[in-house]
Design a protein around this motif. Structure first.
Motif, PDB file in Angstrom:
ATOM      1  N   GLY A  64       0.798  -1.208   0.000  1.00  0.00           N
ATOM      2  CA  GLY A  64       0.000   0.000   0.000  1.00  0.00           C
ATOM      3  C   GLY A  64       0.830   1.257   0.000  1.00  0.00           C
ATOM      4  O   GLY A  64       0.332   2.334  -0.207  1.00  0.00           O
ATOM      5  N   GLY A  65       2.123   1.175   0.230  1.00  0.00           N
ATOM      6  CA  GLY A  65       3.014   2.325   0.232  1.00  0.00           C
ATOM      7  C   GLY A  65       3.332   2.781   1.637  1.00  0.00           C
ATOM      8  O   GLY A  65       2.813   2.283   2.616  1.00  0.00           O
ATOM      9  N   ALA A  66       4.217   3.771   1.740  1.00  0.00           N
ATOM     10  CA  ALA A  66       4.619   4.273   3.049  1.00  0.00           C
ATOM     11  C   ALA A  66       3.449   4.889   3.773  1.00  0.00           C
ATOM     12  O   ALA A  66       3.408   4.918   4.987  1.00  0.00           O
ATOM     13  N   GLY A  67       2.487   5.371   3.031  1.00  0.00           N
ATOM     14  CA  GLY A  67       1.314   5.958   3.645  1.00  0.00           C
ATOM     15  C   GLY A  67       0.538   4.961   4.473  1.00  0.00           C
ATOM     16  O   GLY A  67      -0.271   5.329   5.291  1.00  0.00           O
ATOM     17  N   SER A  68       0.756   3.700   4.263  1.00  0.00           N
ATOM     18  CA  SER A  68       0.047   2.705   5.035  1.00  0.00           C
ATOM     19  C   SER A  68       0.772   2.372   6.322  1.00  0.00           C
ATOM     20  O   SER A  68       0.266   1.628   7.144  1.00  0.00           O
ATOM     21  N   GLY A  69       1.954   2.902   6.521  1.00  0.00           N
ATOM     22  CA  GLY A  69       2.680   2.708   7.768  1.00  0.00           C
ATOM     23  C   GLY A  69       3.485   1.438   7.762  1.00  0.00           C
ATOM     24  O   GLY A  69       2.969   0.365   7.932  1.00  0.00           O
ATOM     25  N   ALA A  70       4.744   1.555   7.570  1.00  0.00           N
ATOM     26  CA  ALA A  70       5.599   0.376   7.534  1.00  0.00           C
ATOM     27  C   ALA A  70       5.855  -0.112   8.945  1.00  0.00           C
ATOM     28  O   ALA A  70       6.175   0.674   9.820  1.00  0.00           O
ATOM     29  N   GLY A  71       5.709  -1.386   9.168  1.00  0.00           N
ATOM     30  CA  GLY A  71       5.994  -1.938  10.483  1.00  0.00           C
ATOM     31  C   GLY A  71       7.485  -2.053  10.692  1.00  0.00           C
ATOM     32  O   GLY A  71       8.251  -2.133   9.745  1.00  0.00           O
ATOM     33  N   SER A  72       7.892  -2.052  11.932  1.00  0.00           N
ATOM     34  CA  SER A  72       9.309  -2.192  12.202  1.00  0.00           C
ATOM     35  C   SER A  72       9.727  -3.647  12.047  1.00  0.00           C
ATOM     36  O   SER A  72       8.932  -4.538  12.268  1.00  0.00           O
ATOM     37  N   PRO A  73      10.978  -3.904  11.671  1.00  0.00           N
ATOM     38  CA  PRO A  73      11.407  -5.279  11.542  1.00  0.00           C
ATOM     39  C   PRO A  73      11.290  -5.989  12.878  1.00  0.00           C
ATOM     40  O   PRO A  73      11.594  -5.412  13.909  1.00  0.00           O
ATOM     41  N   GLY A  74      10.829  -7.217  12.850  1.00  0.00           N
ATOM     42  CA  GLY A  74      10.719  -7.970  14.088  1.00  0.00           C
ATOM     43  C   GLY A  74       9.439  -7.722  14.840  1.00  0.00           C
ATOM     44  O   GLY A  74       9.264  -8.186  15.941  1.00  0.00           O
ATOM     45  N   GLY A  75       8.496  -6.950  14.262  1.00  0.00           N
ATOM     46  CA  GLY A  75       7.200  -6.735  14.889  1.00  0.00           C
ATOM     47  C   GLY A  75       7.227  -5.595  15.872  1.00  0.00           C
ATOM     48  O   GLY A  75       8.116  -4.777  15.879  1.00  0.00           O
ATOM     49  N   GLY A  76       6.210  -5.549  16.719  1.00  0.00           N
ATOM     50  CA  GLY A  76       6.078  -4.466  17.680  1.00  0.00           C
ATOM     51  C   GLY A  76       5.375  -3.277  17.065  1.00  0.00           C
ATOM     52  O   GLY A  76       4.699  -3.393  16.062  1.00  0.00           O
ATOM     53  N   ALA A  77       5.525  -2.108  17.676  1.00  0.00           N
ATOM     54  CA  ALA A  77       4.873  -0.905  17.190  1.00  0.00           C
ATOM     55  C   ALA A  77       5.470  -0.475  15.852  1.00  0.00           C
ATOM     56  O   ALA A  77       6.635  -0.755  15.575  1.00  0.00           O
ATOM     57  N   PRO A  78       4.695   0.210  15.027  1.00  0.00           N
ATOM     58  CA  PRO A  78       5.219   0.644  13.732  1.00  0.00           C
ATOM     59  C   PRO A  78       6.389   1.604  13.900  1.00  0.00           C
ATOM     60  O   PRO A  78       6.451   2.365  14.852  1.00  0.00           O
ATOM     61  N   ALA A  79       7.321   1.588  12.927  1.00  0.00           N
ATOM     62  CA  ALA A  79       8.471   2.481  12.941  1.00  0.00           C
ATOM     63  C   ALA A  79       8.040   3.902  12.631  1.00  0.00           C
ATOM     64  O   ALA A  79       8.660   4.853  13.086  1.00  0.00           O
ATOM     65  N   VAL A  80       6.975   4.056  11.845  1.00  0.00           N
ATOM     66  CA  VAL A  80       6.402   5.360  11.523  1.00  0.00           C
ATOM     67  C   VAL A  80       4.921   5.273  11.868  1.00  0.00           C
ATOM     68  O   VAL A  80       4.369   4.180  11.926  1.00  0.00           O
ATOM     69  N   PRO A  81       4.268   6.408  12.098  1.00  0.00           N
ATOM     70  CA  PRO A  81       2.835   6.322  12.403  1.00  0.00           C
ATOM     71  C   PRO A  81       2.085   5.586  11.301  1.00  0.00           C
ATOM     72  O   PRO A  81       2.289   5.816  10.118  1.00  0.00           O
ATOM     73  N   LEU A  82       1.215   4.710  11.701  1.00  0.00           N
ATOM     74  CA  LEU A  82       0.438   3.880  10.793  1.00  0.00           C
ATOM     75  C   LEU A  82      -0.769   4.670  10.311  1.00  0.00           C
ATOM     76  O   LEU A  82      -1.468   5.286  11.107  1.00  0.00           O
ATOM     77  N   SER A  83      -1.018   4.674   9.014  1.00  0.00           N
ATOM     78  CA  SER A  83      -2.152   5.397   8.461  1.00  0.00           C
ATOM     79  C   SER A  83      -3.444   4.621   8.682  1.00  0.00           C
ATOM     80  O   SER A  83      -3.588   3.494   8.213  1.00  0.00           O
ATOM     81  N   LEU A  84      -4.382   5.234   9.369  1.00  0.00           N
ATOM     82  CA  LEU A  84      -5.678   4.610   9.588  1.00  0.00           C
ATOM     83  C   LEU A  84      -6.442   4.453   8.280  1.00  0.00           C
ATOM     84  O   LEU A  84      -7.321   3.610   8.167  1.00  0.00           O
ATOM     85  N   ASN A  85      -6.110   5.246   7.284  1.00  0.00           N
ATOM     86  CA  ASN A  85      -6.823   5.222   6.015  1.00  0.00           C
ATOM     87  C   ASN A  85      -6.288   4.206   5.020  1.00  0.00           C
ATOM     88  O   ASN A  85      -6.946   3.930   4.027  1.00  0.00           O
ATOM     89  N   GLU A 137      -2.974   6.765  20.002  1.00  0.00           N
ATOM     90  CA  GLU A 137      -2.887   8.099  19.394  1.00  0.00           C
ATOM     91  C   GLU A 137      -1.496   8.442  18.839  1.00  0.00           C
ATOM     92  O   GLU A 137      -1.385   8.900  17.700  1.00  0.00           O
ATOM     93  N   PRO A 138      -0.388   8.211  19.578  1.00  0.00           N
ATOM     94  CA  PRO A 138       0.911   8.576  19.013  1.00  0.00           C
ATOM     95  C   PRO A 138       1.418   7.607  17.922  1.00  0.00           C
ATOM     96  O   PRO A 138       2.400   7.897  17.251  1.00  0.00           O
ATOM     97  N   LEU A 139       0.727   6.491  17.759  1.00  0.00           N
ATOM     98  CA  LEU A 139       1.206   5.459  16.827  1.00  0.00           C
ATOM     99  C   LEU A 139       0.491   5.481  15.477  1.00  0.00           C
ATOM    100  O   LEU A 139       0.856   4.721  14.576  1.00  0.00           O
ATOM    101  N   VAL A 140      -0.544   6.329  15.348  1.00  0.00           N
ATOM    102  CA  VAL A 140      -1.325   6.340  14.123  1.00  0.00           C
ATOM    103  C   VAL A 140      -1.506   7.767  13.610  1.00  0.00           C
ATOM    104  O   VAL A 140      -1.251   8.732  14.324  1.00  0.00           O
ATOM    105  N   ARG A 141      -1.924   7.832  12.348  1.00  0.00           N
ATOM    106  CA  ARG A 141      -2.281   9.110  11.722  1.00  0.00           C
ATOM    107  C   ARG A 141      -3.472   8.845  10.814  1.00  0.00           C
ATOM    108  O   ARG A 141      -3.753   7.707  10.490  1.00  0.00           O
ATOM    109  N   PRO A 142      -4.171   9.901  10.395  1.00  0.00           N
ATOM    110  CA  PRO A 142      -5.338   9.668   9.513  1.00  0.00           C
ATOM    111  C   PRO A 142      -4.938   8.956   8.230  1.00  0.00           C
ATOM    112  O   PRO A 142      -3.825   8.936   7.819  1.00  0.00           O
TER     113      PRO A 142
END
Length: 142
Positions: A64-85, A137-142
């Motif tokens: 889906g692209g970077a806008g979809s929020g790339a997960g960090s290697p090895g799981g856990g919270a996303p490396a960048v805010p995850l797009s809710l859209n 809230e700090p882990l996601v974006r619209p």
């Protein structure tokens, strides 16, 4: 609305499209995809949101692209805010306190309401209370 289209397209860049445009419209406006670009997992019928980024065929990025929020290697919270859209159920499931059922509720809410215009709209999703919202809230974006 304005979207950023990049990766394996002929004319990457920031594009102005009519409201209600879909990923396929953005790809056409960017001159189409380059020969051999992998479109597996890219939902070309999905309605875009203002300010979204669509990346095509970029190694190491979800389809889906970077806008979809790339997960960090090895799981856990996303490396960048995850797009809710743009995030998939599987990507949302990687967020703390979000399992597959809640992830599906988020996607269903997005479809029913035409996307998220702000992170605070996440509070309207069935299963997200104040505490879970505060965690997300700090882990996601619209």
């Amino acid at each position: 609305m304005v979207v950023d289209v990049g990766g394996k397209v002929l004319r990457p860049g920031v594009l102005t499209l009519p409201a209600g445009s879909r990923v396929a419209d953005a790809l056409r406006a960017a001159g189409g995809v380059r020969p051999g670009a992998d479109l597996t997992g890219l939902n070309r019928a999905r309605v875009l949101s203002d300010g979204e980024q669509v990346l095509v065929g970029v190694p190491g990025m979800p389809s889906g692209g970077a806008g979809s929020g790339a997960g960090s290697p090895g799981g856990g919270a996303p490396a960048v805010p995850l797009s809710l859209n743009t995030a998939t159920v599987e990507q949302l499931d990687t967020l703390p306190g979000v399992g597959p059922v809640l992830a599906q509720h988020i996607v269903d809410h997005r479809v029913e309401h035409g996307g998220f215009r702000s992170v605070t709209e996440l509070r309207e999703v069935n299963g997200i209370g104040e505490r879970r919202f505060a965690d997300l809230e700090p882990l996601v974006r619209p």
